[in-house]
Design an enzyme around this catalytic site. Sequence first.
Site, mmCIF file in Angstrom:
data_model
loop_
_atom_site.group_PDB
_atom_site.id
_atom_site.type_symbol
_atom_site.label_atom_id
_atom_site.label_comp_id
_atom_site.label_asym_id
_atom_site.label_seq_id
_atom_site.Cartn_x
_atom_site.Cartn_y
_atom_site.Cartn_z
ATOM 1 C CG ASP A 296 -5.124 -3.566 -3.137
ATOM 2 O OD1 ASP A 296 -4.325 -2.783 -2.591
ATOM 3 O OD2 ASP A 296 -4.776 -4.607 -3.720
ATOM 4 C CD GLU A 332 -3.314 0.909 -3.662
ATOM 5 O OE1 GLU A 332 -2.383 1.054 -2.846
ATOM 6 O OE2 GLU A 332 -3.736 -0.217 -4.024
#
Length: 667
Positions: A296, A332
């Site tokens: 993330d 990401e």
Amino acid sequence: KTDDIWHCYIPDLKPGQLYAYRVYGDYDPANGLRYNPYKLLLDPYARAITGDINLEDVHYDFDFDKVDSEFLVNNQDSAENMPKCVVLDGKYDWENDTHPNIPWSDTIIYETHVKGFSILNEDIPKSHRGTYSGLSSKASIDYLKNLGITAVELLPVHHSVAERTLVDQGLTNYWGYNTVGFFAPDSRYSSTGIMGEQVEEFKDMVKALHNENIEVILDVVYNHTAEGGKLGPNLNFRGIDNLSYYKLKKDSKSDYENFTGTGNSINSGDDIVIRMVLESLRYWVEEMHIDGFRFDLATVLGREEYDFHRHSKLLELICNDTVLSKVKLIAEPWDIGYGGYQVGNFPDPFSEWNDKYRNTLRQFWRGDSGQLADMAYCISGSSNLYNLRSKGSHTSINYVCSHDGFTLEDLVSYENKHNLANLECNKDGTNENFSYNFGYEGETTNKEILERRERQKRNFIATVFLSQGTPMLLSGDEAGRTQQGNNNSYCQDNIISWLDWKRLKSNKDLNNFTRELIKLRKNSPILTKGQFFDGKEISDTNIRDLIWYLANGREISEEDWQNSNIKSLCLIMAFTDNTKSSDKIRSIRDNSLMIFLNGSKETEKFIVPDNNIASKWEIIINTSSNTLDKKGLCLSIKDNYIMLDRSLVVLKPRTGRLTKLLTSIIK
């Protein structure tokens, strides 16, 4: 203390023992010091944590009611309001479990939530629904295998804490992007609730999925922690070594750099932090048998000082680690800081979530102008981003929907977000959804609108599985899961976020269509080869590996690519894995596909282009019909075919048998 390591040995402690830390030192936030022995602290390396933290005043270093309270130590003892760390014996029988090691070429990712996936599935024992056991139940695994999934990508399972502002409003951090323990599986998903048993249950889940050749990828949040900004709670890292674990502002060490939007950012250039991240990742691979990670806001991990560097120490160590380099690594590739958007710029062997792919597909199928060239790049593997990467097109994680944003059903049903349930006055969540509701906002009984929405969903699903790259499907998109227009359901631990199994079982047409596309992909080497097309002739064949055509059958020119009014295109992909000259043509015919894409709002006449592969082409996928009753139609070179607005057709060479030419829709 030996060198820089504090350590102790306590004899006669046994598995099941609870423990936590108190750390003594100066409380001087202005200089980055936040030692406070009144706050019980969790071990950052704890393998299990007893339960939830319900944040209260006692968890904070300061008194909210006093002026300049940030610098006045709060001497309330937090011990009774803190969960504890659990000593484990580490014993577990893996029964010769091994990593499935699914090649990237064969990987089909299914993004889901441990609780949300099974909580409403009545085919699972009630006590196991919404747990690690529920995800690994026979009903769950049978469903995943029947669909064709090879990897589940789980939203965060590291032990996490819900923000106080959410809890005070009766909400929670459902997604789990608020980690407090990077080595501990979250106890919320334990089916027994017995202290420490979540670890064994998690391992049971992984082993069961591995037994069915399904990999487990974890969404991990090493970019920040649950302690938030300068007014956040003191739970572990802040009270143990605030200066090392967090990136503090240079001109004010009482405050934190916030590249994440959550209040703090980990200090990814510090050796202590780097060691913790690496040891955590290795632990999940070696001890928990995890097959990969989706990072993330991964740009934070490349910020040693302030700017992002793809060759930062932490990223380089991950990429070159003998354990971690062998599992799937997915970035990401953005954060909210300056220079945070780094799509296409992560080092090998990272793959990347490709949001340019997502946005292009949404705009093309909406009928937007100027998407032709970008759409061509997306279908052929995004070589404009990943041409120099070692995995080729498999570097691109292709998706239309993810946990963050609209579901596929909502993408075709809402033009505006509807996030009032989040109690943020509908200000949260992105406004750039590139969605289209076909004339009505939300659910409707209008048959024409419903038919168009269903066709649009099939267009998206077909494009994802026909594109070069690694496909990712959001859980429930194969069955029309809706979040009622909520595009930021992070705090909705309810039917807004959960998978509705009754709806899933009733929407058989879309489910079967998705399954058929996955099967087609698995059986088509041309869709999984990973190498980029170059548009050049396959040796000794007079056949190019990729050609683009206009709807009228003419090859697209450089000028056409710049024409923003063109919204339809055709492509022929050719491929052979046979090097023998005598068998090449036959191999190419077996491995070639022709695709018609009409992204316009009007019907379009397509002409089968002249080609050196085959004279007859058979339709195998047609998004204009949910029953797929137009499959089997055979078209010859120069035949006309009328495409409905916003529709897609896939054809393959017809070889080796007589064909009845169907002419009912040929004009």
